[in-house]
Design an enzyme around this catalytic site. Structure first.
Site, PDB file in Angstrom:
ATOM      1  N   HIS A 170      -7.692   2.828  -4.264  1.00 22.38           N
ATOM      2  CA  HIS A 170      -6.405   3.097  -3.902  1.00 22.38           C
ATOM      3  C   HIS A 170      -5.679   3.915  -4.904  1.00 22.38           C
ATOM      4  O   HIS A 170      -5.331   3.720  -6.046  1.00 22.38           O
ATOM      5  CB  HIS A 170      -5.415   2.124  -3.575  1.00 22.38           C
ATOM      6  N   GLU A 204      -7.792  -6.494  -2.584  1.00 19.56           N
ATOM      7  CA  GLU A 204      -7.015  -5.766  -3.610  1.00 19.56           C
ATOM      8  C   GLU A 204      -6.274  -6.472  -4.509  1.00 19.56           C
ATOM      9  O   GLU A 204      -5.393  -7.428  -4.033  1.00 19.56           O
ATOM     10  CB  GLU A 204      -5.995  -4.629  -2.729  1.00 19.56           C
ATOM     11  N   ASP A 245      -2.965   5.994  -1.288  1.00 13.27           N
ATOM     12  CA  ASP A 245      -2.087   4.955  -0.927  1.00 13.27           C
ATOM     13  C   ASP A 245      -0.580   5.314  -1.647  1.00 13.27           C
ATOM     14  O   ASP A 245      -0.393   4.838  -2.755  1.00 13.27           O
ATOM     15  CB  ASP A 245      -2.451   3.474  -1.671  1.00 13.27           C
ATOM     16  N   ASP A 305       4.362   4.242  -5.958  1.00 18.20           N
ATOM     17  CA  ASP A 305       3.532   4.883  -4.796  1.00 18.20           C
ATOM     18  C   ASP A 305       4.189   6.202  -4.635  1.00 18.20           C
ATOM     19  O   ASP A 305       4.457   6.657  -3.501  1.00 18.20           O
ATOM     20  CB  ASP A 305       3.390   3.993  -3.778  1.00 18.20           C
ATOM     21  N   LYS A 341      -3.105  -7.115  -7.382  1.00 19.76           N
ATOM     22  CA  LYS A 341      -1.754  -6.559  -7.833  1.00 19.76           C
ATOM     23  C   LYS A 341      -1.176  -7.418  -9.117  1.00 19.76           C
ATOM     24  O   LYS A 341      -1.631  -8.781  -9.310  1.00 19.76           O
ATOM     25  CB  LYS A 341      -0.911  -6.574  -6.536  1.00 19.76           C
ATOM     26  N   TRP A 360      -4.922  -7.303   1.242  1.00 22.49           N
ATOM     27  CA  TRP A 360      -3.959  -7.465   0.376  1.00 22.49           C
ATOM     28  C   TRP A 360      -2.774  -8.250   0.664  1.00 22.49           C
ATOM     29  O   TRP A 360      -2.326  -8.111   1.785  1.00 22.49           O
ATOM     30  CB  TRP A 360      -3.358  -5.944  -0.163  1.00 22.49           C
ATOM     31  N   ASP A 376       5.015   0.178  -9.637  1.00 22.10           N
ATOM     32  CA  ASP A 376       3.968   0.382  -8.607  1.00 22.10           C
ATOM     33  C   ASP A 376       4.878   1.319  -7.457  1.00 22.10           C
ATOM     34  O   ASP A 376       5.081   0.742  -6.436  1.00 22.10           O
ATOM     35  CB  ASP A 376       3.628  -0.719  -7.965  1.00 22.10           C
ATOM     36  N   HIS A 408      -1.372  -1.083  -9.724  1.00 26.33           N
ATOM     37  CA  HIS A 408      -1.329  -2.371  -9.977  1.00 26.33           C
ATOM     38  C   HIS A 408      -1.718  -2.943 -11.250  1.00 26.33           C
ATOM     39  O   HIS A 408      -2.138  -4.291 -11.139  1.00 26.33           O
ATOM     40  CB  HIS A 408      -2.151  -3.200  -8.704  1.00 26.33           C
ATOM     41  N   ASP A 415      -6.247  -0.483  -7.108  1.00 25.63           N
ATOM     42  CA  ASP A 415      -4.868   0.594  -6.787  1.00 25.63           C
ATOM     43  C   ASP A 415      -4.437   0.754  -8.276  1.00 25.63           C
ATOM     44  O   ASP A 415      -4.189  -0.326  -9.043  1.00 25.63           O
ATOM     45  CB  ASP A 415      -3.943  -0.204  -5.832  1.00 25.63           C
TER      46      ASP A 415
HETATM   47  C1  RNT Z   1       0.599  -2.794  -2.118  1.00 28.48           C
HETATM   48  C2  RNT Z   1      -0.776  -2.428  -2.026  1.00 28.48           C
HETATM   49  C3  RNT Z   1      -0.981  -2.247  -0.517  1.00 28.48           C
HETATM   50  C4  RNT Z   1      -0.069  -1.371   0.276  1.00 28.48           C
HETATM   51  C5  RNT Z   1      -0.627  -0.923   1.600  1.00 28.48           C
HETATM   52  C6  RNT Z   1       0.427  -0.572   2.630  1.00 28.48           C
HETATM   53  O1  RNT Z   1       1.298  -3.012  -3.314  1.00 28.48           O
HETATM   54  O2  RNT Z   1      -0.892  -1.511  -2.625  1.00 28.48           O
HETATM   55  O3  RNT Z   1      -2.420  -1.396  -0.509  1.00 28.48           O
HETATM   56  O4  RNT Z   1       0.375  -0.230  -0.470  1.00 28.48           O
HETATM   57  O5  RNT Z   1      -1.351  -1.940   2.384  1.00 28.48           O
HETATM   58 ZN    ZN Z   2      -2.738  -0.108  -2.403  1.00 27.26          ZN
END
Ligand code: RNT
Ligand code: ZN
Length: 418
Positions: free
Chosen positions: A285, A224, A325, A295, A226, A183, A293, A261, A258
């Protein structure tokens, strides 16, 4: 009533709708979830002292954060004592452990810098996954693999290649395949003058990374995508179209989705089936985006359940790697991990306790009245009785009783870290 008695009564109820709870528990026990190391220390890592960059952010300053590899490992041990089953640890390259004052920059990392992690995983029978770290580094100021500066770009290509070698070492040592996720945070705050150039360079960089010789049955490189990051609101080089097309047309790389994303009304649960038709394998993820995003910790919420249903009812437990994640620094970090891990398992169990074949038949015969009724009734079946028994029979505390362990750990261990 004991957990076992409650389970036995639940088993009969589920049996009446065609669900085998014993089989569900056996399946759940065999699912390895990849637990991200970065919840434990707010994505700080051990190879540099600078701030977290790359357009991602942790918020909160709850005390007790792990400051050393030893503390992070101790925290993980606490988590695994409260979560049933055998799992994997997902490491970032920035968690390299250097000994006796030695240091290696990201492009010079070697398996030996992760020897301690391999020992830790092997002693506990855990698998290892890996991520090159294309952020929180002086050479990751704006671009990495898409950089117009050839020196910078080559530095990060070497980093990607070094990480493949480390991933293969993980796979060989643990005897389990290692997924290695790429990523990059590359992007622009404001309207680009050239969207194609950076993407063309990113594509070429990926080609170069993948051109090294490695064992594709042991290392699954993934990519990955985004939609945006903080400070990169206008343009993300590694967009969804870029990543899915790259993974679809190139050997030896699989897509990673993810669920933070995408645009807020886009659901990864709806994307999985389309991906499964074109990709042998994929990685998720699992996270919780709140308005962006962000998290947040994974909850036992509708989208997590829907994602689990798609994995289970499409028979994809062997095709989809599940990784978590999230990074929340506003609550006890070990508790955050445990809640997220247990919730991912709950979602999978919930999906395993659905009479999927019967529901599909209702859809195919356009019996939508019955389908809606049944989907709603299933929600209040005695899921909790099965879950509690799963925890108890796998030697971890059931219901909220695990939290006493967190309180004790916080008082005895985490509160002394200052
Ligand atoms: C970032 C991505 C990625 C990170 C990690 C730390 O938006 O989701 O996966 O969260 O690699
Ligand atoms: Zn991620």
């Amino acid at each position: 009533m004991t957990n076992k008695e409650r389970y036995e009564s639940a088993r009969e109820m589920y049996k009446s709708i065609g669900v085998d709870t014993d089989k569900a528990l056996e399946t759940l026990k065999s699912i390895a979830i990849s637990m991200h190391c970065w919840q434990g220390d707010d994505v700080t890592g051990f190879d540099q002292d600078g701030p977290l960059t790359g357009g991602i952010q942790t918020t909160g300053n709850y005390p007790g954060k792990a400051r050393t590899p030893q503390e992070l490992m101790a925290d993980m041990d606490k988590v695994f004592s409260l979560v049933a089953g055998k799992h994997k640890i997902n490491l970032h390259a920035s968690y390299a452990i250097f000994e006796d004052g030695e240091f290696a920059d990201r492009d010079a990392l070697e398996p030996k810098h992760f020897k301690k992690w391999v020992e830790f995983a092997k002693e506990r029978g855990l698998g290892l996954d890996f991520n090159p770290t294309f952020f929180s580094h002086p050479k990751a100021a704006q671009y990495t693999l898409s950089s117009p500066d050839e020196e910078i770009r080559q530095f990060w290509i070497r980093h990607g290649q070094a990480c493949i070698r480390i991933s293969q070492y993980f796979a060989e040592e643990t005897g389990m395949p290692c997924t290695m996720n790429i990523w990059i945070p590359d992007g622009l705050k404001d309207v680009p003058a050239d969207r194609l150039g950076p993407r063309a360079r990113f594509k070429d960089s990926l080609d170069q990374i993948l051109s090294i010789d490695y064992d594709k049955s042991k290392v699954y490189v993934c990519l990955e995508s985004k939609v945006f990051g903080i400070g990169m609101e206008s343009y993300t080089v590694g967009s969804s179209e870029f990543c899915i097309n790259y993974a679809a047309t190139k050997d030896g790389i699989i897509p990673l989705m993810d669920n933070g994303h995408y645009h807020p009304t886009e659901m990864v649960s709806d994307k999985i089936s389309a991906m499964l038709l074109f990709h042998e394998k994929m990685v998720l993820h699992v996270t919780r985006p709140v308005r962006w995003d962000s998290d947040h910790v994974v909850l036992f919420d509708d989208e997590t359940k829907e994602i689990a249903k798609e994995i289970v009812r499409n028979d994809a437990l062997n095709r989809i790697f599940i990784a978590l994640d999230f990074f929340d620094a506003s609550i006890n970090r070990v508790s955050a991990w445990v809640v997220g891990m247990r919730n991912m398992q709950k979602a999978l169990l919930f999906a395993l306790l659905i009479p999927n074949k019967e529901l599909k038949a209702m859809q195919d015969s356009s019996d939508f009245t019955r389908l809606m009724m049944m989907q709603e009734e299933i929600k209040t079946y005695p899921f909790g009785d099965v879950w509690d028994y799963f925890c108890e029979s796998n030697g971890v505390p059931s219901r909220e009783s695990w939290f006493a362990e967190i309180e004790k750990y916080e008082a005895e261990v985490q509160s002394k870290r200052n």
